[in-house]
Design a protein around this motif. Structure first.
Motif, short mmCIF file in Angstrom:
data_model
loop_
_atom_site.label_atom_id
_atom_site.label_comp_id
_atom_site.label_asym_id
_atom_site.label_seq_id
_atom_site.Cartn_x
_atom_site.Cartn_y
_atom_site.Cartn_z
N THR A 59 -2.19 9.81 -10.06
CA THR A 59 -2.02 10.29 -8.69
C THR A 59 -0.86 9.53 -8.06
OG1 THR A 59 -3.11 10.75 -6.59
CG2 THR A 59 -3.72 8.71 -7.69
N LYS A 60 -0.15 10.23 -7.17
CA LYS A 60 1.04 9.63 -6.57
C LYS A 60 1.36 10.34 -5.26
CE LYS A 60 5.89 8.98 -7.58
NZ LYS A 60 6.91 8.96 -8.61
N CYS A 61 1.81 9.56 -4.28
CA CYS A 61 2.33 10.14 -3.03
C CYS A 61 3.78 10.51 -3.25
CB CYS A 61 2.24 9.12 -1.90
SG CYS A 61 0.57 8.76 -1.37
N GLU A 63 7.25 10.75 -1.97
CA GLU A 63 7.98 9.97 -0.97
C GLU A 63 8.41 10.79 0.23
OE1 GLU A 63 11.80 7.73 -1.83
OE2 GLU A 63 10.31 6.64 -3.00
N GLY A 66 4.20 13.25 2.83
CA GLY A 66 2.81 13.29 3.24
C GLY A 66 1.94 14.04 2.25
N ARG A 68 0.11 14.23 -1.58
CA ARG A 68 -0.35 13.51 -2.76
C ARG A 68 -0.50 14.51 -3.91
NH1 ARG A 68 -2.49 8.86 -4.14
NH2 ARG A 68 -2.66 8.17 -1.98
N THR A 70 -1.90 14.97 -7.82
CA THR A 70 -2.79 14.42 -8.83
C THR A 70 -2.73 15.33 -10.05
OG1 THR A 70 -4.24 13.56 -7.11
CG2 THR A 70 -5.16 13.70 -9.33
N THR A 84 -2.37 19.31 -5.30
CA THR A 84 -1.58 18.73 -4.21
C THR A 84 -2.39 18.86 -2.93
OG1 THR A 84 -0.48 20.83 -3.77
CG2 THR A 84 0.64 19.32 -5.25
N ASP A 87 -2.06 14.22 2.59
CA ASP A 87 -2.79 12.96 2.66
C ASP A 87 -2.13 12.06 3.71
OD1 ASP A 87 -4.07 10.54 2.28
OD2 ASP A 87 -3.81 10.52 0.10
N CYS A 90 -0.11 9.02 2.82
CA CYS A 90 1.16 9.21 2.10
C CYS A 90 2.36 9.32 3.03
CB CYS A 90 1.08 10.45 1.21
SG CYS A 90 -0.02 10.29 -0.18
N GLU A 91 2.26 8.85 4.24
CA GLU A 91 3.39 8.96 5.19
C GLU A 91 4.51 8.06 4.83
OE1 GLU A 91 3.76 11.35 7.43
OE2 GLU A 91 1.86 12.10 6.73
#
Length: 91
Positions: A59-61, A63, A66, A68, A70, A84, A87, A90-91
């Motif tokens: 999982t990753k935000c 950049e 906002g 995420r 997975t 997606t 999140d 994830c700001e």
């Protein structure tokens, strides 16, 4: 060796190669066949490994979006899933 034995070995080797290819041997080179990158977000993802019988994932935000992302992957199966979500973390 006779020509018949050489031919049988050649046919057997070809069949073995075709079988391994059809059964997913290409999975071993999959990590090196990533899609082209269109952005610059190359930061690490949180990778998690589940117990046997369950899918592993990352999982990753993304950049500055906002969002995420997975991804889930299950052993050598030819499938996976992507999720997606918006999140606030994830700001």
């Amino acid at each position: 060796m006779t020509r018949r034995k050489i031919a049988a070995i050649a046919v057997g080797t070809a069949l073995l190669g075709a079988t391994l290819t059809a059964c997913g041997i290409e999975k071993y080179s999959e990590p090196f066949r990533d899609a082209p990158r269109s952005g610059t977000d190359n930061g690490p993802a949180l990778v998690f490994t589940m117990p046997d019988g369950f899918g592993n994932g990352a999982t990753k935000c993304l950049e500055g979006t906002g969002v995420r992302v997975t991804t889930l992957y299950h052993q050598d199966g030819a499938y996976g899933s992507v999720s997606t979500i918006l999140d606030p973390a994830c700001e």
